[in-house]
Design an enzyme around this catalytic site. Structure first.
Site, PDB file in Angstrom:
ATOM      1  N   ARG A  35       0.826  -1.219   0.000  1.00  0.00           N
ATOM      2  CA  ARG A  35       0.000   0.000   0.000  1.00  0.00           C
ATOM      3  C   ARG A  35       0.857   1.265   0.000  1.00  0.00           C
ATOM      4  NH1 ARG A  35      -5.138  -1.799   3.814  1.00  0.00           N
ATOM      5  NH2 ARG A  35      -6.441  -2.416   2.055  1.00  0.00           N
ATOM      6  N   LYS A 200     -17.976 -14.516   5.154  1.00  0.00           N
ATOM      7  CA  LYS A 200     -19.184 -13.725   5.420  1.00  0.00           C
ATOM      8  C   LYS A 200     -20.078 -13.553   4.198  1.00  0.00           C
ATOM      9  CE  LYS A 200     -16.171 -11.049   8.087  1.00  0.00           C
ATOM     10  NZ  LYS A 200     -15.334 -10.143   7.340  1.00  0.00           N
ATOM     11  N   GLY A 350      -8.431  -8.232   0.948  1.00  0.00           N
ATOM     12  CA  GLY A 350      -7.181  -8.511   1.654  1.00  0.00           C
ATOM     13  C   GLY A 350      -6.816  -9.978   1.726  1.00  0.00           C
ATOM     14  N   GLY A 373     -13.649  -4.068   1.138  1.00  0.00           N
ATOM     15  CA  GLY A 373     -15.026  -3.573   1.201  1.00  0.00           C
ATOM     16  C   GLY A 373     -15.291  -2.539   0.118  1.00  0.00           C
TER      17      GLY A 373
HETATM   18  P1  AMP Z   1     -14.061 -12.785   4.344  1.00  0.00           P
HETATM   19  O1  AMP Z   1     -13.581 -11.663   5.222  1.00  0.00           O
HETATM   20  O2  AMP Z   1     -15.506 -13.015   4.422  1.00  0.00           O
HETATM   21  O3  AMP Z   1     -13.560 -12.659   2.925  1.00  0.00           O
HETATM   22  O4  AMP Z   1     -13.392 -14.108   4.954  1.00  0.00           O
HETATM   23  C1  AMP Z   1     -12.032 -14.408   4.869  1.00  0.00           C
HETATM   24  C2  AMP Z   1     -11.766 -15.552   5.801  1.00  0.00           C
HETATM   25  O5  AMP Z   1     -12.571 -16.650   5.422  1.00  0.00           O
HETATM   26  C3  AMP Z   1     -10.346 -16.090   5.822  1.00  0.00           C
HETATM   27  O6  AMP Z   1      -9.747 -15.745   7.036  1.00  0.00           O
HETATM   28  C4  AMP Z   1     -10.522 -17.607   5.719  1.00  0.00           C
HETATM   29  O7  AMP Z   1      -9.797 -18.327   6.670  1.00  0.00           O
HETATM   30  C5  AMP Z   1     -11.998 -17.793   5.997  1.00  0.00           C
HETATM   31  N1  AMP Z   1     -12.529 -19.020   5.424  1.00  0.00           N
HETATM   32  C6  AMP Z   1     -12.417 -19.478   4.164  1.00  0.00           C
HETATM   33  N2  AMP Z   1     -12.976 -20.696   4.051  1.00  0.00           N
HETATM   34  C7  AMP Z   1     -13.462 -21.007   5.257  1.00  0.00           C
HETATM   35  C8  AMP Z   1     -14.139 -22.147   5.789  1.00  0.00           C
HETATM   36  N3  AMP Z   1     -14.418 -23.183   5.020  1.00  0.00           N
HETATM   37  N4  AMP Z   1     -14.481 -22.121   7.086  1.00  0.00           N
HETATM   38  C9  AMP Z   1     -14.203 -21.064   7.875  1.00  0.00           C
HETATM   39  N5  AMP Z   1     -13.559 -19.963   7.444  1.00  0.00           N
HETATM   40  C10 AMP Z   1     -13.189 -19.942   6.153  1.00  0.00           C
END
Ligand code: AMP
Length: 389
Positions: A35, A200, A350, A373
């Site tokens: 960044r 999420k 990220g 975001g």
């Molecule tokens: P997000 O901020 O929603 O993009 O989520 C990113 C996070 O999702 C990362 O830290 C990953 O470890 C987590 N992630 C990806 N696949 C899984 C899974 N099957 N179960 C739990 N967490 C996950």
């Protein structure tokens, strides 16, 4: 019309540039300076125009006293100074006599960086709530305001929207580059696919709604996939679930049955850990105590076959818990497949960026966005407050 820094008379002026120096720091070291490097183009442009440059940025979150030391921007001034081969004068305050004196006496081509804008959040969240008095105070420091912090462009803060409302303003060259690349997704070369992972669902509802009608395939992996699988009637054991969005996923599955591609097999563990009893299971065989932490080999093949035929890919979120080496395989394999086959891909967010770095392929990706975001909200078609005409 939104102006860029190149369309504003900035010669010899005092220019405030809002950068995004929100970099990861471990053991008092910056572990990824991307960044900071991305901000150089605008800073150099202003240097060439003989400006007096006042840099501002946030770093982390400041909620209590102990967050101050952790999120001190001094380390960034040092890094920036090395990159620019020029002194970057650090002011260890966000307002006060020292700052005012320094700004008053600045010479052409001088650069100062003021302390983390979120130090102002400690009492009354003044930065994050766009406090009117703070915005006015900061705007009095300069004559022109340039916003180059893409990752916070979806936020209304004193250091972006607040200052911009008092000064002639425009966007920097990083934001310009980000928007140009994301705009390529408005009329993408087809087949166009979107890959979504991460955990999420809630964060991605807007982007799913907006992009699903435009894509050829919406490929879903990661923790998100389990809410879709649950909505489709499968048992998902102890895998992550977003209960509130099951009905949204169901609705999407009905509406875009032909386009949404879900995993058919899962790599499970008996605990949320890297080590344990790791198995590959079809989605019909997931048991009560299973944690689905990555997608399985059949799913990787299916996803590969879709990616193979596509001309444009947008990818947000890892397909598994890539932080655990045993569960980074799908994300790793498909990132490498994309780069090896030179498939035009834009990565946003990220975690997927960190995964690409971990896999050593980030430099071979067509475009990696610095926003998470912000990227999603832009692709949702939302108005971003930091983009002011
Ligand atoms: P997000 O901020 O929603 O993009 O989520 C990113 C996070 O999702 C990362 O830290 C990953 O470890 C987590 N992630 C990806 N696949 C899984 C899974 N099957 N179960 C739990 N967490 C996950």
């Amino acid at each position: 019309m939104i102006k860029t820094v190149k369309e504003i008379e900035i010669e010899n002026k005092k220019v405030i540039i809002r950068c995004d120096f929100n970099v990861p720091i471990e053991n008092k070291k910056i572990i990824d300076d991307t960044r900071i490097k991305e901000s150089l183009e605008t800073i150099r442009y202003c240097l060439n125009k003989n400006c007096k440059i006042i840099l501002m940025s946030h770093l982390g979150r400041v909620k209590e006293e102990k967050d101050l030391k952790k999120n001190d921007l001094k380390i960034v001034a040092e890094c920036l100074s090395k990159l620019l081969k020029k002194e970057v004068f650090f002011i260890n305050e966000t307002r006060g006599k020292k700052l005012e004196e320094k700004v008053k006496n600045m010479k052409e081509k001088e650069i100062i960086l003021i302390q983390n804008t979120r130090y102002e959040d400690l009492e009354g969240k003044k930065e994050s709530k766009n406090d009117a008095e703070l915005a006015k105070y900061w705007s009095n420091l300069g004559e022109i305001f340039i916003n180059d912090a893409f990752a916070t462009i979806h936020r209304t803060h004193a250091s972006n929207v607040g200052i911009a409302s008092h000064l002639p303003h425009g966007i920097g060259l990083l934001i310009k580059k980000e928007l140009e690349h994301l705009d390529e997704l408005k009329c993408p070369k087809k087949p166009f696919i979107v890959i979504l992972g991460g955990k999420k669902v809630a964060d991605k509802i807007g982007v799913i709604k907006n992009l699903a009608p435009k894509v050829d395939y919406l490929v879903i992996g990661g923790g998100m996939a389990f809410t879709f699988l649950k909505a489709d009637g499968y048992n998902i054991g102890k895998s992550i679930i977003d209960e509130e969005n099951i009905s949204f996923c169901k609705e999407m599955l009905e509406k875009y049955e032909e386009k949404i591609v879900l995993p058919v097999d899962i790599k499970t563990n008996n605990e949320f850990k890297n080590e344990g009893t790791i198995k590959i299971k079809d989605i019909t065989n997931i048991e009560e105590n299973d944690y689905g932490l990555d997608i399985g080999p059949k799913s990787i093949e299916n996803f590969k076959n879709i990616i193979k035929k596509s001309q444009t890919v947008f990818w947000n979120g890892p397909l598994g818990v890539y932080e655990f080496d045993n569960f980074k395989i799908a994300t790793d394999t498909l990132l490498k497949y994309i780069t090896k086959n030179k498939i035009k891909t834009i990565l946003g967010g990220g975690d997927i960026l960190a995964a690409a770095k971990k896999a050593g392929v980030e430099k071979k990706i067509y475009y990696t966005s610095t926003g998470g975001g912000a990227t999603l909200e832009y692709l949702e078609g939302k108005n971003l407050p930091g983009l002011m005409e």
